[in-house]
Enzyme design. Structure first.
Site, PDB file in Angstrom:
ATOM      1  CG  HIS A  31      -2.054   0.916   1.194  1.00 23.99           C
ATOM      2  ND1 HIS A  31      -2.385   1.656   0.076  1.00 23.99           N
ATOM      3  CD2 HIS A  31      -2.978   1.236   2.148  1.00 23.99           C
ATOM      4  CE1 HIS A  31      -3.457   2.389   0.356  1.00 23.99           C
ATOM      5  NE2 HIS A  31      -3.829   2.165   1.590  1.00 23.99           N
ATOM      6  CG  ASP A  49      -3.414  -2.040   8.649  1.00 22.68           C
ATOM      7  OD1 ASP A  49      -4.567  -1.574   8.807  1.00 22.68           O
ATOM      8  OD2 ASP A  49      -3.021  -2.534   7.579  1.00 22.68           O
ATOM      9  CB  CYS A  76      -3.367   3.009   7.079  1.00 25.59           C
ATOM     10  SG  CYS A  76      -4.042   1.342   7.228  1.00 25.59           S
ATOM     11  NE  ARG A  80      -3.831   7.537   1.198  1.00 23.63           N
ATOM     12  CZ  ARG A  80      -4.589   6.443   1.097  1.00 23.63           C
ATOM     13  NH1 ARG A  80      -5.097   5.880   2.179  1.00 23.63           N
ATOM     14  NH2 ARG A  80      -4.804   5.871  -0.072  1.00 23.63           N
TER      15      ARG A  80
HETATM   16  N1   CP Z   1      -6.144   3.774   4.533  1.00 15.62           N
HETATM   17  C1   CP Z   1      -6.879   3.539   3.440  1.00 15.62           C
HETATM   18  O1   CP Z   1      -6.379   3.178   2.372  1.00 15.62           O
HETATM   19  O2   CP Z   1      -8.206   3.769   3.610  1.00 15.62           O
HETATM   20  P1   CP Z   1      -9.381   3.348   2.620  1.00 15.62           P
HETATM   21  O3   CP Z   1      -9.441   1.834   2.628  1.00 15.62           O
HETATM   22  O4   CP Z   1     -10.605   3.956   3.247  1.00 15.62           O
HETATM   23  O5   CP Z   1      -9.105   3.874   1.251  1.00 15.62           O
HETATM   24  N1  NVA Z   2      -4.267  -3.798   5.627  1.00 10.14           N
HETATM   25  C1  NVA Z   2      -5.563  -3.193   5.355  1.00 10.14           C
HETATM   26  C2  NVA Z   2      -5.371  -1.770   4.955  1.00 10.14           C
HETATM   27  C3  NVA Z   2      -6.646  -1.027   4.677  1.00 10.14           C
HETATM   28  C4  NVA Z   2      -6.412   0.379   4.214  1.00 10.14           C
HETATM   29  C5  NVA Z   2      -6.290  -3.988   4.282  1.00 10.14           C
HETATM   30  O1  NVA Z   2      -5.643  -4.413   3.318  1.00 10.14           O
HETATM   31  O2  NVA Z   2      -7.489  -4.195   4.423  1.00 10.14           O
END
Ligand code: CP
Ligand code: NVA
Length: 298
Positions: free
Chosen positions: A131, A217, A257, A285
């Site tokens: 990510h 996370d 996040c 973001r």
């Molecule tokens: N942190 C993040 O990517 O959030 P969303 O899943 O809401 O886009």
């Molecule tokens: N690790 C999480 C991040 C979400 C923004 C996922 O992949 O669901």
């Protein structure tokens, strides 16, 4: 010149990563003064979301609108992609009309295929592997609050997931110490784990000792819902709470996040407490994506 993509953080050079972060800080300041330069006038971004999103979608749509461009939202349900049109054909068609493609996908390999066939930049908006967008915003947030992150100590607490993978890349690129606290079966896999400034342990207290930044996370990422109960049990000792924060530097910063689960990976007193910068992190973001879009297609 071959088209530039952002599939993973290391698709940027270290200098480019620093440039994007500095530009994000600059654009944020301009916006606070009411200045919204038309950096992306008449540019169109197509966004493909195979998974849910709040921040990524809102940040990109707002970034495009505020910069004079436009964003198109596609879910596989609406697009022919969901009815068997190939990833490659989808990439070719969108490339003929739009200036960039953002994609949030279940499989990282699918994003690599999309990028291989696209003739416009492809931006990874989260995959099962990494990510990068979120970590750019996190780096911006740390810099705003505490200055340069190089040489600092970051504790990643919890799952060795997509966010963790991008933190490993960031640590190697920017030279901060990264201590990953994760139970053995969930520890991350990355070619960069041999770096001398990255270590993985199941000792969460040792990992956060003296840390400048603690990041966590969710324990169960999107697509892992079937594993929820096993994960809640495996990560029970890895909650970021006040007792853990007390082991870090007195001015430690906490990031997540989002979305967060209070009472699971983080206690309410930490995420809603004085060390938490999660709302700045979420807002960033917008600024970070603007800076990245300007870099790729501005
Ligand atoms: N942190 C993040 O990517 O959030 P969303 O899943 O809401 O886009
Ligand atoms: N690790 C999480 C991040 C979400 C923004 C996922 O992949 O669901």
């Amino acid at each position: 010149m071959p088209v530039r993509h952002l599939l993973t953080l290391t698709d940027l050079t270290v200098a480019e990563l620093r440039q994007v972060i500095d530009r994000a800080i600059d654009l944020k300041a301009q916006r606070a003064r009411g200045q919204l330069p038309p950096l992306l006038a008449h540019k169109v971004l197509t966004m493909i979301f195979e998974k849910s999103s709040t921040r990524t979608r809102v940040a990109f749509e707002t970034a495009m609108a505020e910069s004079g461009g436009h964003a198109i939202f596609l879910s596989p349900r609406d697009a022919q992609l969901g009815r068997g049109e190939t990833i490659e054909d989808t990439a070719r068609v969108i490339s003929r009309m739009c200036n960039a493609i953002m994609v949030r996908a279940n499989s990282h390999e699918a994003v690599e295929r999309l990028a291989a066939a696209a003739t416009v930049p492809v931006i990874n908006g989260l995959t099962d592997r990494c990510h990068p967008l979120q970590v750019i915003a996190d780096l911006q947030t740390y810099q705003e609050h505490r200055g340069a992150i190089s040489g600092r100590t970051v504790a990643w607490v919890g799952d060795g997931n997509n966010m963790c993978y991008s933190y490993i890349e960031a640590a190697v690129m920017l030279g901060f110490n990264l201590r990953i606290a994760c139970p053995l079966p969930y520890q991350p896999v990355s070619p960069l784990l041999d770096a001398s400034n990255v270590m993985v342990t199941d000792d969460v207290r040792a990992a956060v000792h003296g840390a400048d930044l603690i990041v966590t996370d969710v324990w169960t990422s999107m697509g892992q819902e079937d594993e929820q109960s096993a994960r809640v049990a495996a990560f029970a000792a890895y909650q970021v709470n006040q007792a853990l924060l007390d082991l870090a530097q007195p001015d430690v910063v906490f990031m997540h996040c989002l979305p967060a689960h209070r009472g699971e990976e983080v206690s309410a007193e930490v995420i809603d407490g004085p060390h938490s910068v999660v709302w700045d992190e979420a807002e960033n973001r917008l600024h970070a994506h603007k800076a990245l879009l300007e870099f790729l297609i501005g």
